[in-house]
Design a protein around this motif. Sequence first.
Motif, short mmCIF file in Angstrom:
data_model
loop_
_atom_site.label_atom_id
_atom_site.label_comp_id
_atom_site.label_asym_id
_atom_site.label_seq_id
_atom_site.Cartn_x
_atom_site.Cartn_y
_atom_site.Cartn_z
N GLY A 1 -15.56 1.23 -3.63
CA GLY A 1 -14.99 0.17 -4.46
C GLY A 1 -13.49 0.31 -4.60
N VAL A 2 -13.01 1.55 -4.74
CA VAL A 2 -11.57 1.76 -4.91
C VAL A 2 -10.82 1.38 -3.63
N GLU A 3 -11.45 1.58 -2.48
CA GLU A 3 -10.82 1.18 -1.22
C GLU A 3 -10.75 -0.34 -1.12
N ARG A 4 -11.78 -1.01 -1.57
CA ARG A 4 -11.77 -2.48 -1.58
C ARG A 4 -10.68 -3.00 -2.53
N PHE A 5 -10.56 -2.35 -3.69
CA PHE A 5 -9.53 -2.74 -4.66
C PHE A 5 -8.13 -2.58 -4.06
N MET A 6 -7.88 -1.44 -3.42
CA MET A 6 -6.55 -1.20 -2.87
C MET A 6 -6.28 -2.07 -1.65
N GLN A 7 -7.30 -2.41 -0.90
CA GLN A 7 -7.08 -3.33 0.22
C GLN A 7 -6.65 -4.69 -0.30
N GLN A 8 -7.20 -5.10 -1.45
CA GLN A 8 -6.75 -6.37 -2.04
C GLN A 8 -5.30 -6.24 -2.51
N TYR A 9 -4.98 -5.09 -3.10
CA TYR A 9 -3.58 -4.85 -3.51
C TYR A 9 -2.66 -4.96 -2.30
N TYR A 10 -3.02 -4.31 -1.20
CA TYR A 10 -2.16 -4.33 0.00
C TYR A 10 -2.07 -5.74 0.59
N ARG A 11 -3.16 -6.47 0.54
CA ARG A 11 -3.13 -7.84 1.07
C ARG A 11 -2.13 -8.69 0.28
N HIS A 12 -2.18 -8.57 -1.04
CA HIS A 12 -1.27 -9.35 -1.88
C HIS A 12 0.18 -8.92 -1.70
N THR A 13 0.43 -7.61 -1.71
CA THR A 13 1.81 -7.14 -1.64
C THR A 13 2.42 -7.35 -0.26
N THR A 14 1.59 -7.30 0.78
CA THR A 14 2.09 -7.62 2.12
C THR A 14 2.57 -9.06 2.17
N ALA A 15 1.79 -9.96 1.58
CA ALA A 15 2.18 -11.38 1.55
C ALA A 15 3.47 -11.57 0.76
#
Length: 532
Positions: free
Chosen positions: A289-303
Amino acid sequence: MVAVTPLKEQISKKRSDIRAAHQNGTRGQEISSALATLAEDIIAQLYRTALGELETNVRHQLSERISLVALGGFGRGEMSPHSDIDLMFLYRGKPADSAQEFSSALLRRLWDVGFQVGHSVRTIDDCIALGKADDPAKTALMESRFLIGSAPLFRAFHEQFEKRVVDHRVDEFLLSKIKERYQEYDRYGTSVYMLEPDIKRSKGGLRDLHIIQWAALVRYSIATLDDLHHKAFLSSKDFHALTQAREFLWRVRAELHFHAGSAQDILTFDEQIRLAEQFGFADEPHLLGVERFMQQYYRHTTAVADISARFVTRCRSVSVWDRLSGLLPSRRPERGFLITNRRLTIDPAFRGEVMSSGTRLMRLFFLSVRENISIADELLEELHVQIDGMTQDQFSDPSISEMFLYILAGPHKIIAVLDLMHRVHLLEKIIPAFGWARGLMQFNQYHKYTVDEHTLRAVACAEAFAKDSREPKERSDFSQVYQDIRRKDLLHLALLLHDLGKGRKGDHSLIGADLAREASQRLGLDDRETSL
């Protein structure tokens, strides 16, 4: 005089209500606005009380000569639970003693009720002089917002400041903000893929959203993302990406502050685990779950990082050389591609053919290297979506492998091209295992970045040895070893592959060896090259 204890209890009750709303899933924007409104209400209440305690003639003079102004984030109406309150006492006329005394009395009351207040006492001329001399001060002042006091005084300040400061030296100001941002990157993370990022200051964080708004203010006199979108300065795609990212980051920051009881902006490993559970990111068979959370963080911050960089670039004036280049005829390096305004793009007549072909899209990056020219930003915006919709088989071709190995061989800027290929999701089409590594966390003290960023930086470190370095001697020795390696393409490929076994069941080095063999076969390497 207002009793401090009842007022502190009122503030505590209201903050508890806001926190409860946050925990019940209220949008981050609403929480941010509610916190700003609470601060405004308390400031207004204490202002009226302090003013009412003055003698009648002094009270009337001050009410016409002083204006309370919110600056910075408070000026934008955006607050996190433990944000500082930046307050300016704007006054008119001389002497300033009464304004200073009044501001001191009001500040003491704000501190007594627990507010963290940064403050200044200035005239309009003070603001203009400071704004011209200091870009950080200019930034805070141009986001000013009237709170209470003399509205005519604030309007006069706002009109003069915009006319005499905001509308001047636009390009110098933008360059200054870019420089400031790069300095923050150096301190808080030059990559979006930090394992423990600062959600405000790391790359792709809230500060990159702010710089869009600052650039919009000085270039277009527009203060909000909504207005930028309505007036077509932001595409619908970019607008929705930014607003979704902002909402996510606001919610995360609010939770960090509420939980810590202080201005905590670092997303530590412990906080990532806690927030992932609180925000409902459950474990899946092959992804925590924490990996899914951080992948969402990275998706947003990359954008955010990508859109911010493009937007600020568009806000800068076109140089004389670029204007002259625009008058020159386009050059065609080969069929299907054009070099226009010193940028590589697709010939409109061949757009459909190029955009639907994996080989032709790879050719775009190959030509960028061969011609030593950048790909047009507006084209890069489209490639991500286009490539995502294509299959890996469309990128399995001997000519693609040949071009990819050419790029890996150097001596051009290998990492710059690989970063772009990763950004538009091309790298994972050529090396499928790289898609698994995108945004993949490494929960240990030995790594600073995600798996994909770690491998790219390994290539960058190797490439740096190509530069002549005379000291220290140890580095010079490594540089010589690197320069003596004949097949640098294989070295750089090995570095790209070396950690791709992470995040899977089993020994990651053994899994990585299997993935390396698969990648070698896909790229058409022979047995000797594969064994290397």
